[in-house]
Design a protein around this motif. Structure first.
Motif, short mmCIF file in Angstrom:
data_model
loop_
_atom_site.label_atom_id
_atom_site.label_comp_id
_atom_site.label_asym_id
_atom_site.label_seq_id
_atom_site.Cartn_x
_atom_site.Cartn_y
_atom_site.Cartn_z
N MET A 168 -1.96 6.39 4.03
CA MET A 168 -1.86 5.63 5.26
C MET A 168 -2.23 4.18 5.04
O MET A 168 -1.61 3.29 5.59
CB MET A 168 -2.75 6.30 6.32
N MET A 169 -3.25 3.94 4.22
CA MET A 169 -3.67 2.57 3.94
C MET A 169 -2.60 1.81 3.17
O MET A 169 -2.40 0.62 3.38
CB MET A 169 -4.99 2.56 3.17
N LYS A 170 -1.91 2.55 2.28
CA LYS A 170 -0.85 1.92 1.51
C LYS A 170 0.28 1.46 2.44
O LYS A 170 0.80 0.36 2.30
CB LYS A 170 -0.30 2.91 0.48
N GLN A 171 0.61 2.28 3.40
CA GLN A 171 1.66 1.95 4.35
C GLN A 171 1.25 0.75 5.21
O GLN A 171 2.06 -0.14 5.47
CB GLN A 171 1.97 3.15 5.23
N ALA A 172 -0.01 0.68 5.61
CA ALA A 172 -0.49 -0.46 6.40
C ALA A 172 -0.46 -1.74 5.56
O ALA A 172 -0.10 -2.81 6.06
CB ALA A 172 -1.90 -0.18 6.90
N ALA A 173 -0.83 -1.64 4.30
CA ALA A 173 -0.80 -2.81 3.42
C ALA A 173 0.63 -3.30 3.25
O ALA A 173 0.89 -4.52 3.28
CB ALA A 173 -1.42 -2.47 2.08
N PHE A 174 1.57 -2.39 3.07
CA PHE A 174 2.97 -2.78 2.95
C PHE A 174 3.46 -3.46 4.24
O PHE A 174 4.25 -4.40 4.19
CB PHE A 174 3.84 -1.56 2.63
N ALA A 175 3.00 -2.97 5.39
CA ALA A 175 3.41 -3.55 6.67
C ALA A 175 2.90 -5.00 6.79
O ALA A 175 3.64 -5.89 7.21
CB ALA A 175 2.88 -2.71 7.82
N VAL A 176 1.66 -5.23 6.41
CA VAL A 176 1.09 -6.58 6.48
C VAL A 176 1.84 -7.52 5.53
O VAL A 176 2.23 -8.62 5.91
CB VAL A 176 -0.42 -6.56 6.16
N GLY A 201 6.66 1.40 2.34
CA GLY A 201 5.39 1.90 1.86
C GLY A 201 5.10 3.33 2.22
O GLY A 201 4.06 3.88 1.86
N LYS A 202 6.02 3.97 2.95
CA LYS A 202 5.83 5.35 3.38
C LYS A 202 5.81 6.26 2.16
O LYS A 202 6.64 6.13 1.26
CB LYS A 202 6.96 5.75 4.32
N PRO A 203 4.86 7.20 2.11
CA PRO A 203 4.81 8.11 0.96
C PRO A 203 6.07 8.96 0.87
O PRO A 203 6.65 9.34 1.88
CB PRO A 203 3.58 8.97 1.21
N LYS A 204 6.46 9.23 -0.36
CA LYS A 204 7.65 10.06 -0.59
C LYS A 204 7.32 11.50 -0.25
O LYS A 204 6.23 11.99 -0.51
CB LYS A 204 8.06 9.97 -2.06
#
Length: 132
Positions: free
Chosen positions: A1-9, A91-94
């Motif tokens: 979830m943090m990875k997806q948020a980082a990609f969004a920023v 950034g969404k996990p596969k």
């Protein structure tokens, strides 16, 4: 979830920052249209098409306005939202494959399968060429 948020920023920041850089590289600068640039060629084509002048509200006029004055706040918000959405998507996990796990087999069955798979197929009967 943090990875997806980082990609969004990162996606939002890149989307907003990339527009002025791309316009400047194309020749739409704060001082006007740069000579011998893509912007100059676009302006020339627009002027020829409109009988000698660039029409107000045309693509060239709009890009020059953004190149000279920058983006307005609402456009920055829109670009940041689109960039954030794209970044979050990337950034969404596969997802793992949803196939069920293979059932365990007896050792004898696995050995037979391996041996039968290793054997080359037999050629069809009558496929050999006869020499005279």
């Amino acid at each position: 979830m943090m990875k997806q948020a980082a990609f969004a920023v990162v996606g939002g920041v890149v989307a907003v920052a990339a527009v002025p850089v791309a316009l400047g590289a194309a020749g739409f600068t704060g001082a006007g249209i740069a000579a011998s640039s893509l912007a100059a060629k676009m302006m020339s084509a627009a002027a020829v098409a409109n009988g000698g002048g660039v029409a107000a509200g045309s693509l060239v006029a709009t890009l020059q306005s953004v190149g000279a004055a920058g983006l307005c706040t609402s456009t920055k918000v829109l670009l940041a939202s689109l960039g954030s959405g794209l970044g979050a998507y990337l950034g969404k996990p596969k997802k793992e494959s949803s196939s069920p796990p293979a059932e365990p087999r007896a050792e004898g069955e696995q050995q037979e399968e391996t041996e039968s798979q290793a054997e080359p197929p037999n050629p069809p009967v009558g496929s050999e060429k006869h020499e005279k």
